[in-house]
Design a protein around this motif. Structure first.
Motif, mmCIF file in Angstrom:
data_model
loop_
_atom_site.group_PDB
_atom_site.id
_atom_site.type_symbol
_atom_site.label_atom_id
_atom_site.label_comp_id
_atom_site.label_asym_id
_atom_site.label_seq_id
_atom_site.Cartn_x
_atom_site.Cartn_y
_atom_site.Cartn_z
ATOM 1 N N GLY A 10 42.852 46.525 54.708
ATOM 2 C CA GLY A 10 43.679 45.342 54.490
ATOM 3 C C GLY A 10 42.923 44.078 54.115
ATOM 4 O O GLY A 10 43.513 42.995 54.056
ATOM 5 N N PHE A 11 41.641 44.190 53.846
ATOM 6 C CA PHE A 11 40.855 43.022 53.443
ATOM 7 C C PHE A 11 41.092 42.723 51.966
ATOM 8 O O PHE A 11 41.362 43.624 51.181
ATOM 9 C CB PHE A 11 39.364 43.256 53.694
ATOM 10 N N HIS A 12 40.969 41.455 51.601
ATOM 11 C CA HIS A 12 41.153 41.020 50.221
ATOM 12 C C HIS A 12 39.826 40.488 49.692
ATOM 13 O O HIS A 12 39.285 39.523 50.230
ATOM 14 C CB HIS A 12 42.228 39.931 50.129
ATOM 15 N N LEU A 13 39.316 41.140 48.637
ATOM 16 C CA LEU A 13 38.042 40.738 48.054
ATOM 17 C C LEU A 13 38.244 39.643 47.010
ATOM 18 O O LEU A 13 39.351 39.460 46.493
ATOM 19 C CB LEU A 13 37.357 41.941 47.398
ATOM 20 N N GLU A 14 37.156 38.938 46.710
ATOM 21 C CA GLU A 14 37.199 37.917 45.669
ATOM 22 C C GLU A 14 37.601 38.586 44.358
ATOM 23 O O GLU A 14 37.133 39.676 44.040
ATOM 24 C CB GLU A 14 35.825 37.267 45.537
ATOM 25 N N ASN A 15 38.472 37.926 43.598
ATOM 26 C CA ASN A 15 39.061 38.558 42.433
ATOM 27 C C ASN A 15 38.779 37.787 41.146
ATOM 28 O O ASN A 15 39.547 37.874 40.202
ATOM 29 C CB ASN A 15 40.572 38.706 42.657
ATOM 30 N N THR A 16 37.678 37.030 41.091
ATOM 31 C CA THR A 16 37.356 36.282 39.882
ATOM 32 C C THR A 16 36.767 37.226 38.841
ATOM 33 O O THR A 16 36.326 38.340 39.168
ATOM 34 C CB THR A 16 36.331 35.171 40.175
ATOM 35 N N LEU A 17 36.740 36.785 37.600
ATOM 36 C CA LEU A 17 36.181 37.602 36.532
ATOM 37 C C LEU A 17 34.705 37.902 36.794
ATOM 38 O O LEU A 17 34.248 39.038 36.618
ATOM 39 C CB LEU A 17 36.341 36.890 35.181
ATOM 40 N N TYR A 18 33.972 36.895 37.240
ATOM 41 C CA TYR A 18 32.550 37.090 37.557
ATOM 42 C C TYR A 18 32.365 38.169 38.622
ATOM 43 O O TYR A 18 31.533 39.057 38.475
ATOM 44 C CB TYR A 18 31.934 35.769 38.020
ATOM 45 N N SER A 19 33.130 38.091 39.695
ATOM 46 C CA SER A 19 32.971 39.079 40.774
ATOM 47 C C SER A 19 33.371 40.477 40.310
ATOM 48 O O SER A 19 32.762 41.465 40.722
ATOM 49 C CB SER A 19 33.754 38.672 42.018
ATOM 50 N N LYS A 20 34.372 40.573 39.455
ATOM 51 C CA LYS A 20 34.763 41.880 38.926
ATOM 52 C C LYS A 20 33.664 42.478 38.056
ATOM 53 O O LYS A 20 33.398 43.679 38.121
ATOM 54 C CB LYS A 20 36.050 41.760 38.112
ATOM 55 N N LEU A 21 33.022 41.633 37.241
ATOM 56 C CA LEU A 21 31.928 42.117 36.394
ATOM 57 C C LEU A 21 30.734 42.572 37.225
ATOM 58 O O LEU A 21 30.164 43.642 36.975
ATOM 59 C CB LEU A 21 31.496 41.022 35.411
ATOM 60 N N VAL A 22 30.359 41.761 38.201
ATOM 61 C CA VAL A 22 29.236 42.125 39.070
ATOM 62 C C VAL A 22 29.557 43.406 39.822
ATOM 63 O O VAL A 22 28.724 44.317 39.922
ATOM 64 C CB VAL A 22 28.906 40.976 40.051
ATOM 65 N N ARG A 23 30.763 43.503 40.337
ATOM 66 C CA ARG A 23 31.181 44.692 41.083
ATOM 67 C C ARG A 23 31.106 45.940 40.204
ATOM 68 O O ARG A 23 30.559 46.969 40.612
ATOM 69 C CB ARG A 23 32.612 44.470 41.591
ATOM 70 N N ALA A 24 31.626 45.854 38.975
ATOM 71 C CA ALA A 24 31.594 47.008 38.069
ATOM 72 C C ALA A 24 30.166 47.410 37.728
ATOM 73 O O ALA A 24 29.839 48.596 37.683
ATOM 74 C CB ALA A 24 32.370 46.685 36.798
ATOM 75 N N LEU A 25 29.304 46.422 37.521
ATOM 76 C CA LEU A 25 27.908 46.713 37.213
ATOM 77 C C LEU A 25 27.216 47.391 38.392
ATOM 78 O O LEU A 25 26.508 48.391 38.221
ATOM 79 C CB LEU A 25 27.171 45.428 36.837
#
Length: 156
Positions: free
Chosen positions: A92-107
């Protein structure tokens, strides 16, 4: 040199043996440091995640670089960033959802998955691979092959 917050954290972590490389810095080896950042709308979930992750064996947790994040250190053979974040989302936690965080996460997901896949592959013996390609070349029809019988080739 003046002491600021970032320098103080660096010195503290160096003393504890918890180096904080940048998210895009190379991290050779199997020990990884990652930053899990949560949504800024629910700041209380940072403390809950800290307590939850602190209970896992082989995972070192400390306060994050930013107020809405936590730092984790782990062996890639035990945990992955994708697995940790998926477990937190399931809880049930909500992670940061900015474009930068999504890119870093995918990488990070891609890099860790690739490293694990490469670790599972048997090591190639480069000296032997040349022999395999040479034998395949000898049996493969190509333009350098002379169909003239050997006894006729020797007569000149």
């Amino acid at each position: 040199m003046s002491m600021d917050v970032e320098r103080a954290r660096h010195l503290r972590d160096k003393e504890r043996g918890l180096h904080r490389p940048h998210a895009f810095a190379r991290q050779p080896g199997t020990r990884k440091h990652r930053e899990i950042r949560f949504s800024r709308l629910k700041l209380d979930q940072v403390e809950q995640a800290f307590v939850l992750l602190s209970g896992l064996d082989g995972l070192t947790v400390s306060p994050g670089i930013v107020p809405h994040g936590i730092s984790v250190w782990y062996e890639i053979t035990d945990y992955t960033m994708e697995g940790l974040e998926a477990a937190l989302i399931d809880q049930g936690f909500h992670l940061e959802n900015t474009l930068y965080s999504k890119l870093v996460r995918a990488l990070v997901y891609f890099v860790e998955e690739t490293q694990l896949r490469n670790m599972r592959q048997p090591e190639r013996l480069l000296k032997k691979s040349h022999e395999v390609y040479s034998k395949a070349w000898d049996h493969h029809p190509h333009g350098d092959h002379d169909d003239t019988p050997a006894d006729l080739r020797e007569q000149k």
